[in-house]
Design an enzyme around this catalytic site. Structure first.
Site, PDB file in Angstrom:
ATOM      1  N   LYS A 167       0.845  -1.211   0.000  1.00 39.27           N
ATOM      2  CA  LYS A 167       0.000   0.000   0.000  1.00 39.27           C
ATOM      3  C   LYS A 167       0.883   1.265   0.000  1.00 39.27           C
ATOM      4  O   LYS A 167       0.604   2.240  -0.700  1.00 39.27           O
ATOM      5  CB  LYS A 167      -0.903  -0.026   1.236  1.00 39.27           C
ATOM      6  CG  LYS A 167      -1.659   1.245   1.534  1.00 39.27           C
ATOM      7  CD  LYS A 167      -2.759   1.505   0.540  1.00 39.27           C
ATOM      8  CE  LYS A 167      -3.549   2.757   0.916  1.00 39.27           C
ATOM      9  NZ  LYS A 167      -4.395   3.215  -0.179  1.00 39.27           N
ATOM     10  N   LYS A 236       0.788  11.953   5.085  1.00 42.00           N
ATOM     11  CA  LYS A 236       1.117  10.844   6.004  1.00 42.00           C
ATOM     12  C   LYS A 236       1.724   9.690   5.211  1.00 42.00           C
ATOM     13  O   LYS A 236       2.758   9.134   5.587  1.00 42.00           O
ATOM     14  CB  LYS A 236      -0.159  10.379   6.720  1.00 42.00           C
ATOM     15  CG  LYS A 236       0.031   9.149   7.581  1.00 42.00           C
ATOM     16  CD  LYS A 236      -1.287   8.594   8.105  1.00 42.00           C
ATOM     17  CE  LYS A 236      -1.617   7.282   7.466  1.00 42.00           C
ATOM     18  NZ  LYS A 236      -2.790   6.604   8.007  1.00 42.00           N
TER      19      LYS A 236
HETATM   20  P1  NAD Z   1     -11.155   9.365   9.883  1.00 40.89           P
HETATM   21  O1  NAD Z   1     -10.389  10.404  10.623  1.00 40.89           O
HETATM   22  O2  NAD Z   1     -12.428   9.750   9.187  1.00 40.89           O
HETATM   23  O3  NAD Z   1     -11.493   8.145  10.852  1.00 40.89           O
HETATM   24  C1  NAD Z   1     -10.616   7.673  11.854  1.00 40.89           C
HETATM   25  C2  NAD Z   1     -11.475   7.391  13.078  1.00 40.89           C
HETATM   26  O4  NAD Z   1     -10.635   6.825  14.083  1.00 40.89           O
HETATM   27  C3  NAD Z   1     -12.094   8.664  13.671  1.00 40.89           C
HETATM   28  O5  NAD Z   1     -13.512   8.532  13.738  1.00 40.89           O
HETATM   29  C4  NAD Z   1     -11.469   8.754  15.069  1.00 40.89           C
HETATM   30  O6  NAD Z   1     -12.361   9.273  16.060  1.00 40.89           O
HETATM   31  C5  NAD Z   1     -11.139   7.284  15.341  1.00 40.89           C
HETATM   32  N1  NAD Z   1     -10.121   7.108  16.359  1.00 40.89           N
HETATM   33  C6  NAD Z   1      -9.043   7.899  16.619  1.00 40.89           C
HETATM   34  N2  NAD Z   1      -8.369   7.401  17.676  1.00 40.89           N
HETATM   35  C7  NAD Z   1      -9.045   6.279  18.072  1.00 40.89           C
HETATM   36  C8  NAD Z   1      -8.851   5.331  19.116  1.00 40.89           C
HETATM   37  N3  NAD Z   1      -7.834   5.415  19.974  1.00 40.89           N
HETATM   38  N4  NAD Z   1      -9.742   4.303  19.238  1.00 40.89           N
HETATM   39  C9  NAD Z   1     -10.786   4.190  18.382  1.00 40.89           C
HETATM   40  N5  NAD Z   1     -11.024   5.068  17.372  1.00 40.89           N
HETATM   41  C10 NAD Z   1     -10.150   6.098  17.231  1.00 40.89           C
HETATM   42  O7  NAD Z   1     -10.129   8.719   8.842  1.00 40.89           O
HETATM   43  P2  NAD Z   1     -10.487   7.856   7.554  1.00 40.89           P
HETATM   44  O8  NAD Z   1     -10.452   8.727   6.363  1.00 40.89           O
HETATM   45  O9  NAD Z   1     -11.680   7.018   7.827  1.00 40.89           O
HETATM   46  O10 NAD Z   1      -9.158   6.949   7.468  1.00 40.89           O
HETATM   47  C11 NAD Z   1      -8.978   5.805   8.299  1.00 40.89           C
HETATM   48  C12 NAD Z   1      -7.758   5.052   7.812  1.00 40.89           C
HETATM   49  O11 NAD Z   1      -7.971   4.649   6.442  1.00 40.89           O
HETATM   50  C13 NAD Z   1      -6.462   5.882   7.818  1.00 40.89           C
HETATM   51  O12 NAD Z   1      -5.397   5.064   8.198  1.00 40.89           O
HETATM   52  C14 NAD Z   1      -6.337   6.346   6.366  1.00 40.89           C
HETATM   53  O13 NAD Z   1      -5.002   6.602   5.995  1.00 40.89           O
HETATM   54  C15 NAD Z   1      -6.913   5.149   5.637  1.00 40.89           C
HETATM   55  N6  NAD Z   1      -7.458   5.470   4.310  1.00 40.89           N
HETATM   56  C16 NAD Z   1      -8.273   6.536   4.124  1.00 40.89           C
HETATM   57  C17 NAD Z   1      -8.780   6.808   2.859  1.00 40.89           C
HETATM   58  C18 NAD Z   1      -9.660   8.013   2.589  1.00 40.89           C
HETATM   59  O14 NAD Z   1      -9.864   8.356   1.416  1.00 40.89           O
HETATM   60  N7  NAD Z   1     -10.210   8.670   3.599  1.00 40.89           N
HETATM   61  C19 NAD Z   1      -8.460   5.968   1.778  1.00 40.89           C
HETATM   62  C20 NAD Z   1      -7.658   4.861   2.010  1.00 40.89           C
HETATM   63  C21 NAD Z   1      -7.156   4.616   3.282  1.00 40.89           C
END
Ligand code: NAD
Length: 289
Positions: A167, A236
């Site tokens: 990834k 990131k």
């Molecule tokens: P987001 O910020 O919308 O969601 C992350 C969630 O994690 C939040 O709701 C937050 O409250 C929660 N969180 C934080 N600390 C926590 C803890 N200690 N315990 C439980 N929950 C906790 O982010 P996202 O966009 O949903 O991304 C999530 C992951 O997916 C990341 O690693 C990101 O890099 C990856 N990702 C995102 C995308 C995208 O387009 N958004 C695409 C591919 C991969």
């Protein structure tokens, strides 16, 4: 199946809703109360803590901001996870973290699989993500019914950590191609070729990529910049590529220049902006692409 999701933001929330719609019993935990309230309104059960969730389900999906959070949550719930459970980490994390969590799992009697995803929130909400998987084949096979609901394509790339390594390599290319296609278009325009025509030519030739075929038509040339993936998340991932290069002692001279554009030379583009806005890295107020 009874499935738990820890971290229910853009991606985790989408996966939880897809699995719920497919008839599974969903339990979610997120420290953000609004996020949990919205999921509860849709019919998902809310757990009071990650530990409570871990004690009540056999399958746990993680969708957390970064590797350090994955490690912290896993250390917290390691002894709550039921024997024989499988943890699927869909966060964009780090190979070494997955390998350490896999060892933690071996000590406590659960499996830890890395399954980072592509496609953004729209794909998470439609069950059409692509997932790169690393870990024990028997556990990945057991996850298949669940994966069939949340993904359109899965690729098993190797043992623990391989999904994250693949990834990181994929996003490194996406970050680089955004910069390079923008530069190719500038070169074309300076030579009298319009961006749209140039892109059509590139997409008929060997220079094409996901960025030239998807990002530019869908989000850049029309000025939409609404992909749902932010500059902050891609910064990131750029940092993860540099960290992985350092820890594996691999020189990346070409990507290091491009990483500098993302991390240091585009500070006028905020972390909350759409990641495609990197095409304006040297444009402090004048849209040229
Ligand atoms: P987001 O910020 O919308 O969601 C992350 C969630 O994690 C939040 O709701 C937050 O409250 C929660 N969180 C934080 N600390 C926590 C803890 N200690 N315990 C439980 N929950 C906790 O982010 P996202 O966009 O949903 O991304 C999530 C992951 O997916 C990341 O690693 C990101 O890099 C990856 N990702 C995102 C995308 C995208 O387009 N958004 C695409 C591919 C991969």
């Amino acid at each position: 199946m009874k499935i738990g999701v820890i971290g229910c933001g853009n991606m985790g929330g989408g996966m939880a809703r897809q699995l719920l719609a497919a008839g599974h019993t969903m339990v979610c935990y997120d420290p953000d109360a609004d996020t949990l309230d919205k999921l509860q309104a849709d019919g998902v059960k809310a757990a009071a803590s990650a530990g409570e969730l871990a004690r009540s389900v056999q399958y746990i999906i993680l969708s957390l901001p970064k590797a350090a959070v994955v490690e912290a949550v896993m250390q917290e719930i390691g002894s709550d996870i039921r024997q024989g459970s499988i943890v699927l980490d869909t966060s964009t994390s780090e190979p070494a973290t997955s390998q350490a969590m896999s060892e933690l799992g071996a000590a406590h009697g659960f499996s830890f699989i890395d399954g980072p995803v592509s496609g953004g929130p729209s794909a998470a909400n439609a069950g059409t993500m692509t997932m790169l998987l690393g870990g024990e084949l028997s556990a990945i096979e057991e996850l298949k019914p669940l994966l069939d609901i949340i993904t359109a394509k899965t690729v098993i790339v190797g043992g623990s950590g391989a999904g994250h390594a693949a990834k990181i390599a994929n996003n490194m290319l996406c970050a680089a191609n955004l910069v390079l296609v923008a530069e190719a278009i500038r070169l074309g325009e300076a030579s009298g070729v319009q961006a749209q025509d140039l892109l059509e030519g590139i997409n008929a030739g060997s220079g094409r990529s996901g960025v030239s075929e998807v990002n530019f038509p869908r989000w850049v040339l029309n000025d939409a910049f609404d992909s749902g993936f932010t500059m902050g998340l891609m910064r990131k991932d750029v940092g993860l590529a540099l960290d992985l290069a350092k820890s594996t002692r691999v020189e990346l001279p070409g990507f290091t220049e491009i990483a500098d554009l993302w991390l240091n030379q585009s500070t006028h583009i905020s972390d909350s902006a759409d990641f495609n806005e990197i095409v304006k890295y040297d444009d402090r107020g004048n849209d040229s692409v």
